[in-house]
Design a protein around this motif. Sequence first.
Motif, mmCIF file in Angstrom:
data_model
loop_
_atom_site.group_PDB
_atom_site.id
_atom_site.type_symbol
_atom_site.label_atom_id
_atom_site.label_comp_id
_atom_site.label_asym_id
_atom_site.label_seq_id
_atom_site.Cartn_x
_atom_site.Cartn_y
_atom_site.Cartn_z
ATOM 1 N N ALA A 41 0.831 -1.202 0.000
ATOM 2 C CA ALA A 41 0.000 0.000 0.000
ATOM 3 C C ALA A 41 0.872 1.260 0.000
ATOM 4 O O ALA A 41 0.570 2.238 -0.700
ATOM 5 C CB ALA A 41 -0.931 -0.002 1.211
ATOM 6 N N GLY A 42 1.947 1.250 0.782
ATOM 7 C CA GLY A 42 2.845 2.402 0.841
ATOM 8 C C GLY A 42 3.548 2.646 -0.483
ATOM 9 O O GLY A 42 3.656 3.785 -0.946
ATOM 10 N N LEU A 43 4.015 1.576 -1.110
ATOM 11 C CA LEU A 43 4.696 1.701 -2.399
ATOM 12 C C LEU A 43 3.727 2.173 -3.486
ATOM 13 O O LEU A 43 4.097 2.971 -4.356
ATOM 14 C CB LEU A 43 5.327 0.362 -2.789
ATOM 15 N N GLN A 44 2.493 1.672 -3.426
ATOM 16 C CA GLN A 44 1.487 2.108 -4.389
ATOM 17 C C GLN A 44 1.166 3.587 -4.189
ATOM 18 O O GLN A 44 0.980 4.328 -5.166
ATOM 19 C CB GLN A 44 0.220 1.265 -4.237
ATOM 20 N N ARG A 45 1.131 4.008 -2.954
ATOM 21 C CA ARG A 45 0.872 5.419 -2.650
ATOM 22 C C ARG A 45 1.967 6.305 -3.231
ATOM 23 O O ARG A 45 1.689 7.365 -3.809
ATOM 24 C CB ARG A 45 0.794 5.572 -1.128
ATOM 25 N N LEU A 46 3.222 5.871 -3.117
ATOM 26 C CA LEU A 46 4.335 6.614 -3.693
ATOM 27 C C LEU A 46 4.261 6.623 -5.217
ATOM 28 O O LEU A 46 4.508 7.655 -5.859
ATOM 29 C CB LEU A 46 5.666 5.999 -3.242
ATOM 30 N N ALA A 47 3.929 5.469 -5.803
ATOM 31 C CA ALA A 47 3.854 5.364 -7.263
ATOM 32 C C ALA A 47 2.765 6.270 -7.837
ATOM 33 O O ALA A 47 2.964 6.955 -8.842
ATOM 34 C CB ALA A 47 3.611 3.911 -7.671
ATOM 35 N N LEU A 48 1.603 6.288 -7.193
ATOM 36 C CA LEU A 48 0.502 7.124 -7.670
ATOM 37 C C LEU A 48 0.827 8.608 -7.511
ATOM 38 O O LEU A 48 0.497 9.429 -8.376
ATOM 39 C CB LEU A 48 -0.786 6.783 -6.914
ATOM 40 N N ASN A 50 3.855 9.915 -7.589
ATOM 41 C CA ASN A 50 4.830 10.254 -8.619
ATOM 42 C C ASN A 50 4.171 10.377 -9.987
ATOM 43 O O ASN A 50 4.547 11.236 -10.798
ATOM 44 C CB ASN A 50 5.937 9.206 -8.665
ATOM 45 N N GLU A 51 3.175 9.541 -10.235
ATOM 46 C CA GLU A 51 2.444 9.629 -11.499
ATOM 47 C C GLU A 51 1.752 10.985 -11.627
ATOM 48 O O GLU A 51 1.760 11.611 -12.695
ATOM 49 C CB GLU A 51 1.419 8.494 -11.581
ATOM 50 N N ARG A 52 1.177 11.463 -10.531
ATOM 51 C CA ARG A 52 0.546 12.785 -10.549
ATOM 52 C C ARG A 52 1.581 13.875 -10.778
ATOM 53 O O ARG A 52 1.334 14.852 -11.497
ATOM 54 C CB ARG A 52 -0.205 13.033 -9.230
ATOM 55 N N PHE A 53 2.756 13.724 -10.175
ATOM 56 C CA PHE A 53 3.832 14.705 -10.342
ATOM 57 C C PHE A 53 4.270 14.785 -11.800
ATOM 58 O O PHE A 53 4.429 15.881 -12.357
ATOM 59 C CB PHE A 53 5.021 14.319 -9.453
ATOM 60 N N VAL A 54 4.453 13.637 -12.432
ATOM 61 C CA VAL A 54 4.888 13.598 -13.831
ATOM 62 C C VAL A 54 3.845 14.244 -14.740
ATOM 63 O O VAL A 54 4.168 14.942 -15.698
ATOM 64 C CB VAL A 54 5.169 12.143 -14.269
ATOM 65 N N LYS A 55 2.581 14.035 -14.423
ATOM 66 C CA LYS A 55 1.491 14.580 -15.239
ATOM 67 C C LYS A 55 1.134 16.018 -14.857
ATOM 68 O O LYS A 55 0.236 16.613 -15.461
ATOM 69 C CB LYS A 55 0.248 13.704 -15.089
ATOM 70 N N GLU A 57 -0.352 17.006 -12.164
ATOM 71 C CA GLU A 57 -1.704 16.989 -11.621
ATOM 72 C C GLU A 57 -1.665 16.763 -10.113
ATOM 73 O O GLU A 57 -2.167 15.758 -9.597
ATOM 74 C CB GLU A 57 -2.528 15.884 -12.285
ATOM 75 N N PRO A 58 -1.029 17.685 -9.370
ATOM 76 C CA PRO A 58 -0.912 17.494 -7.914
ATOM 77 C C PRO A 58 -2.270 17.463 -7.239
ATOM 78 O O PRO A 58 -3.207 18.134 -7.662
ATOM 79 C CB PRO A 58 -0.088 18.694 -7.466
ATOM 80 N N VAL A 86 8.066 15.284 -5.597
ATOM 81 C CA VAL A 86 8.275 14.154 -6.517
ATOM 82 C C VAL A 86 7.213 13.083 -6.309
ATOM 83 O O VAL A 86 6.746 12.448 -7.265
ATOM 84 C CB VAL A 86 9.684 13.549 -6.325
ATOM 85 N N PHE A 87 6.815 12.881 -5.056
ATOM 86 C CA PHE A 87 5.820 11.853 -4.744
ATOM 87 C C PHE A 87 4.448 12.463 -4.423
ATOM 88 O O PHE A 87 3.574 11.751 -3.931
ATOM 89 C CB PHE A 87 6.294 10.994 -3.573
ATOM 90 N N ASP A 88 4.298 13.764 -4.674
ATOM 91 C CA ASP A 88 3.037 14.477 -4.408
ATOM 92 C C ASP A 88 2.493 14.100 -3.028
ATOM 93 O O ASP A 88 1.323 13.715 -2.871
ATOM 94 C CB ASP A 88 2.001 14.157 -5.491
#
Length: 254
Positions: A41-48, A50-55, A57-58, A86-88
Motif C-alpha cells: 500500500a505504501g509503495l502504491q501510494r508513492l507510485a501514484l 509520482n504519477e501525478r507529479f509527472v502529469k 496533476e498534484p 516528486v511523490f506528491d
Amino acid sequence: EHPELEKIVGTTLPSYQFRTSEYKSLISAGASTGRSAIVRAGLQRLALGNERFVKSEPMGTSADKEAEPFAIVLGMACQRVPMEKVFDAAPGDLLVQRVSGGIAGRKDSTLFSSVEYAIGRWKPKVMVVLADSDSKVVRAAIDQASGDVIPTPPKRGVLDRVMVSAMRAKMQVDSSSKKMTSAGRDLKIQQVTTELNAFYTIEQLLKSDIVRKAVVEDGLELHAAVLDEQTGAVKMLGEHPALAGLVGKELDSK
C-alpha cells in the motif's frame, strides 16, 4: 574475491553471487511488489503520487497534524526537486534524508543515527533509496575509475564509496561482447553504476543493528529506485537481490 569461494566454504552465498555475477537491470515502472500488505500500500501510494507529479496533476493535500510519516526517502543531495513534490505527498508524510552520492555513510555517522532514530520513533515500513539518473557525483566516480586525476580528500571520502559500483559497472560493460557506440557505452556505465550504487547503499544501511532488526523483525522494507532527471518519473528496482544473504535468513511474504 576467490572464484570458487562457495565451493571452498561448502555453502551457497547469495551476497557473493550478486557481487560476482553480471548485473542485469531490475528497473520497472510503477510500484514495487512489497512482501506485506502495508508495504504494498505504501509503495502504491508513492507510485501514484509520482504519477501525478509527472502529469503535473498534484492533489494539493495539506499537512495533517495527526498523521505520521509512512516512508523514509533517502535521496541525493544534488536532486533539485523536493521529495514531497516528486511523490506528491503532504508535508509530514515522508521522512527525507539527503546525502552526496546517495551513499549511506559509515556506521555511527550522523546519517545512520538519523535514520535509526526515525525508525525507532515512527516505525515506518517503507524506505526508498532514491538514486539520480544523471548524478554528477556518479559521473565523477566513473571518471575516477577510468583514471582521472585523484580528487581532493573531502571529495575522495564520497567518491571512494561510489567507485565500488563504478568500477564494477565499468568492468562489466567493457567486457561485454555487445557492440555499442562510445556514447552508448558511457550511458550504460552510468546506468549500471547508478543502480548498483543504490543497492550498495542498502548494503551499508543493513550494517546497522537497528535497521537490520527492523527489516527482520518489524517488517521494514528497503527498496531501491531511480529518479529520471529528464521526466521526473521514479522507476523502482525493488529490494536488494541478495537480501536473504545480507540479513542471514529468508524473509516471508505476508
